[in-house]
Design an enzyme around this catalytic site. Structure first.
Site, PDB file in Angstrom:
ATOM      1  N   ARG A  52      59.339  -4.120  68.667  1.00 59.71           N
ATOM      2  CA  ARG A  52      59.826  -3.178  67.879  1.00 59.71           C
ATOM      3  C   ARG A  52      61.102  -2.194  68.767  1.00 59.71           C
ATOM      4  NH1 ARG A  52      54.694  -2.411  66.670  1.00 59.71           N
ATOM      5  NH2 ARG A  52      54.060  -3.297  64.768  1.00 59.71           N
ATOM      6  N   LYS A  83      76.119  -1.809  67.142  1.00 60.96           N
ATOM      7  CA  LYS A  83      76.012  -2.640  66.174  1.00 60.96           C
ATOM      8  C   LYS A  83      75.529  -4.320  66.438  1.00 60.96           C
ATOM      9  CE  LYS A  83      79.450  -1.566  62.458  1.00 60.96           C
ATOM     10  NZ  LYS A  83      80.245  -2.178  61.773  1.00 60.96           N
ATOM     11  N   GLU A 130      92.662  -6.004  69.246  1.00 60.71           N
ATOM     12  CA  GLU A 130      92.112  -4.993  68.864  1.00 60.71           C
ATOM     13  C   GLU A 130      92.504  -3.614  69.682  1.00 60.71           C
ATOM     14  OE1 GLU A 130      89.590  -4.992  66.763  1.00 60.71           O
ATOM     15  OE2 GLU A 130      88.945  -7.101  66.537  1.00 60.71           O
ATOM     16  N   LYS A 179      86.674   4.421  70.742  1.00 62.65           N
ATOM     17  CA  LYS A 179      85.562   3.854  70.093  1.00 62.65           C
ATOM     18  C   LYS A 179      84.419   4.896  70.154  1.00 62.65           C
ATOM     19  CE  LYS A 179      82.850   0.245  68.126  1.00 62.65           C
ATOM     20  NZ  LYS A 179      82.580  -1.321  68.186  1.00 62.65           N
ATOM     21  N   GLU A 238      78.621   4.270  60.173  1.00 64.46           N
ATOM     22  CA  GLU A 238      79.942   3.894  59.460  1.00 64.46           C
ATOM     23  C   GLU A 238      79.853   4.365  57.934  1.00 64.46           C
ATOM     24  OE1 GLU A 238      81.081  -0.029  60.333  1.00 64.46           O
ATOM     25  OE2 GLU A 238      82.605  -0.136  58.647  1.00 64.46           O
ATOM     26  N   ARG A 266      84.347   5.934  60.950  1.00 60.11           N
ATOM     27  CA  ARG A 266      83.993   4.648  61.530  1.00 60.11           C
ATOM     28  C   ARG A 266      84.707   3.835  60.971  1.00 60.11           C
ATOM     29  NH1 ARG A 266      78.812   2.376  65.028  1.00 60.11           N
ATOM     30  NH2 ARG A 266      79.878   0.335  65.742  1.00 60.11           N
ATOM     31  N   ASN A 300      88.209  -0.356  60.893  1.00 63.64           N
ATOM     32  CA  ASN A 300      88.504  -1.553  60.343  1.00 63.64           C
ATOM     33  C   ASN A 300      89.878  -1.810  60.168  1.00 63.64           C
ATOM     34  OD1 ASN A 300      85.881  -2.293  59.965  1.00 63.64           O
ATOM     35  ND2 ASN A 300      85.380  -1.133  58.264  1.00 63.64           N
ATOM     36  N   HIS A 315      91.529  -5.397  59.023  1.00 57.61           N
ATOM     37  CA  HIS A 315      90.533  -6.102  59.143  1.00 57.61           C
ATOM     38  C   HIS A 315      90.272  -6.529  57.512  1.00 57.61           C
ATOM     39  CE1 HIS A 315      89.731  -5.284  63.368  1.00 57.61           C
ATOM     40  NE2 HIS A 315      88.611  -6.020  63.254  1.00 57.61           N
ATOM     41  N   HIS A 357      90.087 -10.202  57.717  1.00 64.37           N
ATOM     42  CA  HIS A 357      88.851 -11.002  57.763  1.00 64.37           C
ATOM     43  C   HIS A 357      88.914 -12.148  56.519  1.00 64.37           C
ATOM     44  CE1 HIS A 357      85.883  -7.697  59.216  1.00 64.37           C
ATOM     45  NE2 HIS A 357      85.932  -8.801  60.345  1.00 64.37           N
ATOM     46  N   HIS A 382      89.749 -14.378  65.777  1.00 65.48           N
ATOM     47  CA  HIS A 382      89.434 -13.196  64.822  1.00 65.48           C
ATOM     48  C   HIS A 382      90.718 -12.279  65.238  1.00 65.48           C
ATOM     49  CE1 HIS A 382      87.560  -9.383  63.610  1.00 65.48           C
ATOM     50  NE2 HIS A 382      87.765  -9.069  64.611  1.00 65.48           N
TER      51      HIS A 382
HETATM   52  N1  LIG Z   1      78.813  -5.837  67.045  1.00 67.52           N
HETATM   53  C1  LIG Z   1      80.081  -5.588  66.874  1.00 67.52           C
HETATM   54  O1  LIG Z   1      80.417  -4.252  66.735  1.00 67.52           O
HETATM   55  C2  LIG Z   1      80.951  -6.544  67.046  1.00 67.52           C
HETATM   56  C3  LIG Z   1      82.564  -6.095  66.810  1.00 67.52           C
HETATM   57  C4  LIG Z   1      83.442  -6.974  66.822  1.00 67.52           C
HETATM   58  C5  LIG Z   1      83.180  -8.586  66.840  1.00 67.52           C
HETATM   59  N2  LIG Z   1      81.548  -8.849  67.050  1.00 67.52           N
HETATM   60  C6  LIG Z   1      81.294  -9.990  67.107  1.00 67.52           C
HETATM   61  O2  LIG Z   1      81.846 -10.621  68.252  1.00 67.52           O
HETATM   62  C7  LIG Z   1      81.778 -12.256  68.299  1.00 67.52           C
HETATM   63  C8  LIG Z   1      83.069 -12.538  68.876  1.00 67.52           C
HETATM   64  O3  LIG Z   1      83.104 -12.351  70.183  1.00 67.52           O
HETATM   65  P1  LIG Z   1      84.093 -13.086  71.425  1.00 67.52           P
HETATM   66  O4  LIG Z   1      85.199 -13.228  70.791  1.00 67.52           O
HETATM   67  O5  LIG Z   1      83.825 -12.492  72.573  1.00 67.52           O
HETATM   68  O6  LIG Z   1      83.445 -14.914  71.231  1.00 67.52           O
HETATM   69  P2  LIG Z   1      82.370 -15.358  72.044  1.00 67.52           P
HETATM   70  O7  LIG Z   1      81.192 -14.666  72.443  1.00 67.52           O
HETATM   71  O8  LIG Z   1      82.059 -16.554  71.406  1.00 67.52           O
HETATM   72  O9  LIG Z   1      83.131 -15.781  73.156  1.00 67.52           O
HETATM   73  C9  LIG Z   1      84.408 -16.739  73.361  1.00 67.52           C
HETATM   74  C10 LIG Z   1      84.016 -17.914  74.344  1.00 67.52           C
HETATM   75  O10 LIG Z   1      84.504 -17.367  75.557  1.00 67.52           O
HETATM   76  C11 LIG Z   1      83.328 -17.769  76.449  1.00 67.52           C
HETATM   77  N3  LIG Z   1      83.253 -16.781  77.634  1.00 67.52           N
HETATM   78  C12 LIG Z   1      82.916 -15.338  77.554  1.00 67.52           C
HETATM   79  N4  LIG Z   1      83.378 -14.764  78.408  1.00 67.52           N
HETATM   80  C13 LIG Z   1      83.898 -15.585  79.468  1.00 67.52           C
HETATM   81  C14 LIG Z   1      84.516 -15.607  80.597  1.00 67.52           C
HETATM   82  N5  LIG Z   1      84.554 -14.199  81.178  1.00 67.52           N
HETATM   83  N6  LIG Z   1      84.925 -16.683  81.163  1.00 67.52           N
HETATM   84  C15 LIG Z   1      85.014 -17.799  80.543  1.00 67.52           C
HETATM   85  N7  LIG Z   1      84.456 -17.954  79.218  1.00 67.52           N
HETATM   86  C16 LIG Z   1      84.117 -16.744  78.708  1.00 67.52           C
HETATM   87  C17 LIG Z   1      82.089 -17.783  75.756  1.00 67.52           C
HETATM   88  O11 LIG Z   1      81.003 -18.721  75.974  1.00 67.52           O
HETATM   89  C18 LIG Z   1      82.703 -18.333  74.268  1.00 67.52           C
HETATM   90  O12 LIG Z   1      82.644 -19.911  74.388  1.00 67.52           O
HETATM   91  C19 LIG Z   1      81.607 -12.529  66.603  1.00 67.52           C
HETATM   92  O13 LIG Z   1      80.522 -13.060  66.400  1.00 67.52           O
HETATM   93  C20 LIG Z   1      81.766 -10.989  66.016  1.00 67.52           C
HETATM   94  O14 LIG Z   1      81.136 -10.924  64.813  1.00 67.52           O
HETATM   95  C21 LIG Z   1      80.735  -7.915  67.105  1.00 67.52           C
HETATM   96 ZN   LIG Z   2      87.638  -6.958  64.973  1.00 69.38          ZN
END
Ligand SMILES: NC(=O)c1ccc[n+]([C@@H]2O[C@H](COP(=O)([O-])OP(=O)(O)OC[C@H]3O[C@@H](n4cnc5c(N)ncnc54)[C@H](O)[C@@H]3O)[C@@H](O)[C@H]2O)c1
Ligand SMILES: [Zn+2]
Length: 354
Positions: A116, A138, A180, A222, A232, A236, A240, A243, A247, A259
């Site tokens: 939990r 999130k 971003e 942020k 949100e 918040r 977006n 986006h 998206h 992205h």
């Molecule tokens: N929770 C939120 O508020 C929020 C906001 C925006 C995006 N997201 C989510 O984030 C995700 C995308 O995140 P991302 O772009 O970081 O992608 P990711 O986590 O897939 O990372 C991209 C690639 O880089 C590699 N990597 C990470 N750090 C590294 C480093 N320092 N050196 C070498 N390789 C490295 C990872 O293994 C992966 O292969 C999506 O699933 C999206 O939905 C969440």
């Molecule tokens: Zn984004």
């Protein structure tokens, strides 16, 4: 991030990774910490994080899953729940998320649901995770019916950002994260916009001061927005910006866009809509496109199908149950949320991306 008793520190400092232990000691009451990471980031940074935590007398275990969005699912979560329980975690244990946004979302969801809810420390390693996903609480996973449909709000106790970790990241992922940062500049901060324009070479070279500056400023923006509207309901939403159309472009999968690349084009289109509605002058879309292009982000998409993008946006809206809403720039550093936008204007702006 000011959230009363759930407030937490976001620390941004080049080379801070080896000092995570002391900070974690102050932030969580745990004795055991499970470090959740993926199989790309783990080999690069898990040993350093483990060492830092052990120095502060934490008992640690590293739990890793295969990198990539395809593994942001319930099967991965189930394996991680099992790993945490086998490690002997109890309510006072903690999870550290070491990786990009995928790891942050998955590990955050594990922390939100295990027993939990246990304490969470975010140790982001991509620029997107540094400035966006690690802050705000999130967490979640994808479902066959859509992305990010299952999840929970679960704020971390600490966010520990070492921009040096970006040195091993694919430059295309760095650029994607810059989209971003430019978003934050447009919605809230004309000085950040100027800084990005003037210090482009230092940022691209991942200069320590420049990265601390842009990541720190982005997190501050942020943090303020999240503190004002944690779940949100209102403000918040301005996060977006770019986006709504972005998206839809991302979902249509034009040649495996990142992205941030899709958001770049979403911001170009949103600024064009704002301009055509008379909300801002033509200077704004021009300067925004110039900055995006200077960072190697796409500002056009030959072959884009405006009708497909609009259909996809309608589909997204339905899935999220909201009214059609656009975040549109009024000036650099200021946006307005507009409830209804004439579809012809939207189509025109998407077509202009061609
Ligand atoms: N929770 C939120 O508020 C929020 C906001 C925006 C995006 N997201 C989510 O984030 C995700 C995308 O995140 P991302 O772009 O970081 O992608 P990711 O986590 O897939 O990372 C991209 C690639 O880089 C590699 N990597 C990470 N750090 C590294 C480093 N320092 N050196 C070498 N390789 C490295 C990872 O293994 C992966 O292969 C999506 O699933 C999206 O939905 C969440
Ligand atoms: Zn984004």
């Amino acid at each position: 991030v000011e959230l009363g008793p759930r407030s937490y520190e976001v620390h941004v400092e080049a080379g801070c990774l080896p000092r995570l232990g002391e900070a974690a000691k102050r932030a969580v009451r745990a004795h055991k910490i499970a470090i959740i990471t993926d199989d790309v980031v783990g080999p690069l940074y898990a040993a350093a994080v483990e060492c830092a935590l052990r120095e502060a007398a934490f008992e640690t275990a590293v739990l890793s899953f295969p990198a990539g969005e395809a593994f942001k699912n319930i099967a991965t979560v189930n394996t991680l729940w099992e790993g945490c329980l086998q490690f002997g975690m109890d309510r006072s244990s903690a999870v550290a998320a070491l990786g990009g946004g995928v790891v942050g979302d998955v590990a955050g969801f594990v922390a939100a649901t295990l027993l939990r809810g246990v304490d969470l420390v975010q140790v982001p390693t991509t620029l997107l995770a540094d400035v966006d996903s690690s802050v705000g609480g999130k967490t979640g996973i994808d479902h066959p019916l859509g992305k990010n449909l299952i999840g929970a709000f679960h704020q971390p106790r600490l966010v520990w950002i070492d921009p040096q970790a970006l040195r091993t990241l694919d430059p295309r992922d760095v650029r994607s994260g810059i989209a971003e940062v430019i978003k934050y500049a447009i919605i809230r901060d004309p000085y950040l916009f100027e800084y990005l324009a003037v210090n482009r070479d230092a940022v691209v070279a991942l200069d320590a001061d420049a990265m601390e500056q842009i990541i720190g400023t982005s997190c501050q923006i942020k943090a303020e927005i999240v503190a004002a509207d944690e779940t949100e309901a209102g403000q918040r939403r301005i996060l977006n910006y770019g986006h709504t159309i972005g998206h839809a472009i991302e979902a249509l999968d034009y040649g495996r866009l990142r992205h941030g690349e899709a958001v770049s084009m979403g911001m170009v289109a949103a600024a064009q809509i704002a301009c055509n509605m008379g909300l801002c002058d033509a200077e704004l879309p021009r300067r925004q496109a110039e900055l995006l292009a200077a960072y190697g982000l796409p500002v056009s998409l030959p072959g884009i199908d405006a009708d497909a993008v609009i259909a996809r946006m309608a589909h997204d809206k339905k899935a999220h149950g909201g009214k059609p809403r656009f975040v549109l720039p009024v000036a650099i550093g200021q946006v307005a949320v507009v409830e209804v936008v004439d579809e012809a204007l939207v189509r025109e702006a998407i077509k202009a991306l061609m």
